[in-house]
Design a protein around this motif. Structure first.
Motif, PDB file in Angstrom:
ATOM      1  N   LEU A 142      23.961   4.242  21.894  1.00 54.38           N
ATOM      2  CA  LEU A 142      24.722   5.718  21.601  1.00 54.38           C
ATOM      3  C   LEU A 142      25.986   5.497  20.791  1.00 54.38           C
ATOM      4  O   LEU A 142      26.590   6.535  20.388  1.00 54.38           O
ATOM      5  CB  LEU A 142      25.004   6.268  23.085  1.00 54.38           C
ATOM      6  CG  LEU A 142      24.259   6.477  24.319  1.00 54.38           C
ATOM      7  CD1 LEU A 142      24.919   6.713  25.422  1.00 54.38           C
ATOM      8  CD2 LEU A 142      23.329   7.512  23.924  1.00 54.38           C
ATOM      9  N   SER A 143      26.022   4.177  20.255  1.00 54.18           N
ATOM     10  CA  SER A 143      27.101   3.855  19.336  1.00 54.18           C
ATOM     11  C   SER A 143      28.365   4.308  19.990  1.00 54.18           C
ATOM     12  O   SER A 143      29.399   4.834  19.429  1.00 54.18           O
ATOM     13  CB  SER A 143      26.951   4.475  17.862  1.00 54.18           C
ATOM     14  OG  SER A 143      25.848   4.373  17.097  1.00 54.18           O
ATOM     15  N   GLN A 144      28.296   3.680  21.220  1.00 57.56           N
ATOM     16  CA  GLN A 144      29.672   4.036  22.112  1.00 57.56           C
ATOM     17  C   GLN A 144      29.901   2.647  22.613  1.00 57.56           C
ATOM     18  O   GLN A 144      29.272   1.902  23.135  1.00 57.56           O
ATOM     19  CB  GLN A 144      29.560   5.031  23.129  1.00 57.56           C
ATOM     20  CG  GLN A 144      29.270   6.453  22.357  1.00 57.56           C
ATOM     21  CD  GLN A 144      28.993   7.627  23.505  1.00 57.56           C
ATOM     22  OE1 GLN A 144      29.101   7.414  24.555  1.00 57.56           O
ATOM     23  NE2 GLN A 144      28.896   8.760  22.948  1.00 57.56           N
ATOM     24  N   THR A 145      31.348   2.602  23.255  1.00 51.37           N
ATOM     25  CA  THR A 145      31.577   1.585  24.240  1.00 51.37           C
ATOM     26  C   THR A 145      31.138   2.121  25.682  1.00 51.37           C
ATOM     27  O   THR A 145      30.694   3.199  26.042  1.00 51.37           O
ATOM     28  CB  THR A 145      33.077   1.248  24.377  1.00 51.37           C
ATOM     29  OG1 THR A 145      33.857   2.488  24.617  1.00 51.37           O
ATOM     30  CG2 THR A 145      33.595   1.061  22.616  1.00 51.37           C
ATOM     31  N   VAL A 146      31.359   0.915  26.594  1.00 51.96           N
ATOM     32  CA  VAL A 146      30.934   1.453  27.950  1.00 51.96           C
ATOM     33  C   VAL A 146      32.058   2.293  28.463  1.00 51.96           C
ATOM     34  O   VAL A 146      31.518   3.050  29.434  1.00 51.96           O
ATOM     35  CB  VAL A 146      30.509   0.276  28.916  1.00 51.96           C
ATOM     36  CG1 VAL A 146      29.061  -0.105  28.488  1.00 51.96           C
ATOM     37  CG2 VAL A 146      31.432  -0.776  28.914  1.00 51.96           C
ATOM     38  N   ILE A 147      33.174   2.129  28.115  1.00 47.66           N
ATOM     39  CA  ILE A 147      34.309   2.839  28.578  1.00 47.66           C
ATOM     40  C   ILE A 147      34.085   4.191  28.032  1.00 47.66           C
ATOM     41  O   ILE A 147      34.312   5.164  29.077  1.00 47.66           O
ATOM     42  CB  ILE A 147      35.508   2.344  27.770  1.00 47.66           C
ATOM     43  CG1 ILE A 147      35.803   0.864  28.271  1.00 47.66           C
ATOM     44  CG2 ILE A 147      36.836   3.271  28.164  1.00 47.66           C
ATOM     45  CD1 ILE A 147      36.589   0.634  29.575  1.00 47.66           C
ATOM     46  N   GLN A 148      33.569   4.678  26.858  1.00 47.06           N
ATOM     47  CA  GLN A 148      33.199   6.044  26.770  1.00 47.06           C
ATOM     48  C   GLN A 148      32.010   6.503  27.398  1.00 47.06           C
ATOM     49  O   GLN A 148      31.923   7.628  28.101  1.00 47.06           O
ATOM     50  CB  GLN A 148      33.001   6.197  25.128  1.00 47.06           C
ATOM     51  CG  GLN A 148      32.894   7.609  24.785  1.00 47.06           C
ATOM     52  CD  GLN A 148      32.590   7.726  23.350  1.00 47.06           C
ATOM     53  OE1 GLN A 148      32.542   6.961  22.610  1.00 47.06           O
ATOM     54  NE2 GLN A 148      32.510   8.908  22.846  1.00 47.06           N
ATOM     55  N   ALA A 149      30.901   5.517  27.294  1.00 42.44           N
ATOM     56  CA  ALA A 149      29.390   6.200  27.750  1.00 42.44           C
ATOM     57  C   ALA A 149      29.275   6.249  28.883  1.00 42.44           C
ATOM     58  O   ALA A 149      28.855   7.121  29.701  1.00 42.44           O
ATOM     59  CB  ALA A 149      28.473   5.317  27.000  1.00 42.44           C
ATOM     60  N   PHE A 150      29.762   4.832  29.967  1.00 42.84           N
ATOM     61  CA  PHE A 150      29.671   4.946  31.263  1.00 42.84           C
ATOM     62  C   PHE A 150      30.943   4.578  32.104  1.00 42.84           C
ATOM     63  O   PHE A 150      31.175   3.613  32.441  1.00 42.84           O
ATOM     64  CB  PHE A 150      28.483   3.841  31.712  1.00 42.84           C
ATOM     65  CG  PHE A 150      27.241   4.238  30.854  1.00 42.84           C
ATOM     66  CD1 PHE A 150      26.547   5.070  31.107  1.00 42.84           C
ATOM     67  CD2 PHE A 150      26.795   3.273  29.794  1.00 42.84           C
ATOM     68  CE1 PHE A 150      25.380   5.464  30.378  1.00 42.84           C
ATOM     69  CE2 PHE A 150      25.729   3.354  29.077  1.00 42.84           C
ATOM     70  CZ  PHE A 150      24.999   4.575  29.160  1.00 42.84           C
ATOM     71  N   PRO A 151      32.030   5.336  32.215  1.00 41.02           N
ATOM     72  CA  PRO A 151      33.283   5.140  32.314  1.00 41.02           C
ATOM     73  C   PRO A 151      33.358   4.653  33.840  1.00 41.02           C
ATOM     74  O   PRO A 151      34.027   4.029  34.374  1.00 41.02           O
ATOM     75  CB  PRO A 151      34.050   6.376  31.887  1.00 41.02           C
ATOM     76  CG  PRO A 151      33.280   7.357  31.929  1.00 41.02           C
ATOM     77  CD  PRO A 151      31.831   6.720  31.443  1.00 41.02           C
ATOM     78  N   GLU A 152      32.306   5.254  34.809  1.00 41.13           N
ATOM     79  CA  GLU A 152      32.342   4.681  36.264  1.00 41.13           C
ATOM     80  C   GLU A 152      31.660   3.535  36.427  1.00 41.13           C
ATOM     81  O   GLU A 152      31.597   3.189  37.615  1.00 41.13           O
ATOM     82  CB  GLU A 152      31.642   6.089  36.923  1.00 41.13           C
ATOM     83  CG  GLU A 152      32.269   7.554  36.721  1.00 41.13           C
ATOM     84  CD  GLU A 152      33.865   7.367  37.078  1.00 41.13           C
ATOM     85  OE1 GLU A 152      34.208   6.538  37.722  1.00 41.13           O
ATOM     86  OE2 GLU A 152      34.725   8.101  36.324  1.00 41.13           O
ATOM     87  N   SER A 153      31.030   3.017  35.251  1.00 45.81           N
ATOM     88  CA  SER A 153      30.188   1.728  35.586  1.00 45.81           C
ATOM     89  C   SER A 153      31.047   0.609  36.059  1.00 45.81           C
ATOM     90  O   SER A 153      32.118   0.442  35.893  1.00 45.81           O
ATOM     91  CB  SER A 153      29.164   1.484  34.321  1.00 45.81           C
ATOM     92  OG  SER A 153      30.036   1.001  33.380  1.00 45.81           O
ATOM     93  N   GLU A 154      30.142  -0.395  36.818  1.00 43.60           N
ATOM     94  CA  GLU A 154      30.927  -1.766  36.981  1.00 43.60           C
ATOM     95  C   GLU A 154      31.587  -2.458  35.861  1.00 43.60           C
ATOM     96  O   GLU A 154      32.441  -2.831  35.914  1.00 43.60           O
ATOM     97  CB  GLU A 154      29.984  -2.756  37.200  1.00 43.60           C
ATOM     98  CG  GLU A 154      29.440  -2.313  38.752  1.00 43.60           C
ATOM     99  CD  GLU A 154      30.220  -3.178  39.940  1.00 43.60           C
ATOM    100  OE1 GLU A 154      30.786  -4.247  39.708  1.00 43.60           O
ATOM    101  OE2 GLU A 154      30.603  -2.576  40.976  1.00 43.60           O
ATOM    102  N   ILE A 155      30.776  -2.289  34.785  1.00 45.00           N
ATOM    103  CA  ILE A 155      31.242  -3.149  33.566  1.00 45.00           C
ATOM    104  C   ILE A 155      32.267  -2.513  32.955  1.00 45.00           C
ATOM    105  O   ILE A 155      33.305  -3.193  32.569  1.00 45.00           O
ATOM    106  CB  ILE A 155      29.802  -3.201  32.564  1.00 45.00           C
ATOM    107  CG1 ILE A 155      30.252  -4.349  31.473  1.00 45.00           C
ATOM    108  CG2 ILE A 155      29.384  -2.003  32.025  1.00 45.00           C
ATOM    109  CD1 ILE A 155      30.370  -5.655  31.609  1.00 45.00           C
ATOM    110  N   ALA A 156      32.462  -1.097  32.887  1.00 42.75           N
ATOM    111  CA  ALA A 156      33.592  -0.541  32.578  1.00 42.75           C
ATOM    112  C   ALA A 156      35.047  -0.997  33.461  1.00 42.75           C
ATOM    113  O   ALA A 156      35.966  -1.032  32.824  1.00 42.75           O
ATOM    114  CB  ALA A 156      33.461   1.113  32.500  1.00 42.75           C
ATOM    115  N   GLY A 157      34.654  -0.897  34.631  1.00 40.67           N
ATOM    116  CA  GLY A 157      35.853  -1.384  35.497  1.00 40.67           C
ATOM    117  C   GLY A 157      36.248  -2.829  35.021  1.00 40.67           C
ATOM    118  O   GLY A 157      37.351  -3.153  35.045  1.00 40.67           O
TER     119      GLY A 157
END
Ligand code: ADP
Ligand code: MG
Length: 276
Positions: free
Chosen positions: A220-235
């Motif tokens: 999606l040309s995004q960071t995980v912080i933007q695309a999946f803010p609730e994900s483990e990896i964003a944490g």
């Protein structure tokens, strides 16, 4: 303003880590600038959502008429994004892009105008020569962080980078903060990276898991912080941001007290195969 250079072998995950870190810092309310220092010029792609023109391209096209808005682009969370770029393949020195970009940003008073709290340099660390060493000398970066996995070539590059920081460090330049372990899940990865940390006297600032969400966000040309803010990896990236701030806290408060180099047992020479 506090400046951190993030080094590592090509393909190890520097840009992924740096842009998620930048996005996490932005979420904490910091004004962040990310400067891509890799001829690949894709450091900020997942913050802006597209490739941005590089400083070298703009200089080639516009000569002395380059303005700040030709080279600084706003990405997710307001992160200010710059790509140094590189020479035409086969012609010229790859490090030249970094040198030109740094000069141009200075000439245009980019830091005075944007006043970032944090500047992140995302630097290719395969060869720490000429331009690629620029962020660790001449007062450009306050701290150096190395991204590595347990893969042999990534560890080798990491040791070389630490050696370069040590060399410049003696002259009072950037300080080595430590390592971000970007897991590739290779055999004995934790032990191999821990050994690197011990040999080079840097701490493991954080361990980032290998996660499929990173590629999904990248699609999606995004960071995980933007695309999946609730994900483990964003944490994990948000915790990394906290840990990095911990390392650099004194500097951020304006107290000049970056960590001194403290190479482990036998010094760094001991850690580089073939040097002892
Ligand atoms: P570099 O900037 O060091 O050349 P990149 O950040 O471009 O490396 O990463 C290279 C590839 O590895 C990218 O396709 C990216 O999606 C993937 N990658 C990086 N970190 C992770 C991670 N923690 N989990 C999964 N994939 C990752
Ligand atoms: Mg990159």
């Amino acid at each position: 303003m506090y400046k951190i250079a993030i080094y590592g072998k090509g393909g190890i995950g520097k840009s992924t880590t740096t842009s998620n870190l930048a996005a996490a810092f932005a979420g904490m309310g910091y004004r962040v600038m990310q400067v891509g220092c890799d001829p690949k010029a894709d450091s900020t792609m997942n913050l802006v959502g597209r490739r941005i023109p590089t400083v070298l391209e703009q200089i080639r096209e516009k000569g002395t008429g380059v303005a700040l808005e030709d080279v600084v682009f706003r990405g997710f969370g307001g992160v200010l994004c710059v790509e140094s770029g590189g020479p035409t393949p086969g012609v010229g020195c790859a490090g030249l892009g970094i040198i030109s970009a740094f000069k141009k940003l200075e000439e245009l008073h980019a830091f005075d105008i944007y006043q970032p709290d944090l500047v992140l340099y995302d630097v290719l660390g395969d060869v720490v020569c000429g331009g690629f060493a620029m962020p660790i000398r001449g007062g450009y970066a306050d701290h150096v962080i190395i991204v590595t996995s347990g893969e042999a070539m990534a560890l080798f590059a990491a040791r070389n980078i630490a050696l370069a920081v040590e060399g410049f460090g003696k002259r009072g330049y950037a300080n080595y903060a430590g390592i971000i372990q970007n897991c590739r899940n290779v055999k004995d990865e934790d032990a191999l990276v821990a050994r690197l940390a011990e040999d080079t006297g840097g701490e493991i600032i954080a361990k980032i898991s290998r996660s499929g969400a990173v590629q999904m966000a990248e699609d999606l040309s995004q960071t995980v912080i933007q695309a999946f803010p609730e994900s483990e990896i964003a944490g994990e990236y948000r915790r990394l941001a906290g840990a990095v701030l911990g390392c650099c806290a004194a500097g951020l408060r304006g107290e000049v007290a970056p960590m001194p180099l403290h190479f482990g047992k036998g010094g760094l020479a001991h850690a580089i195969p073939g040097t002892v």
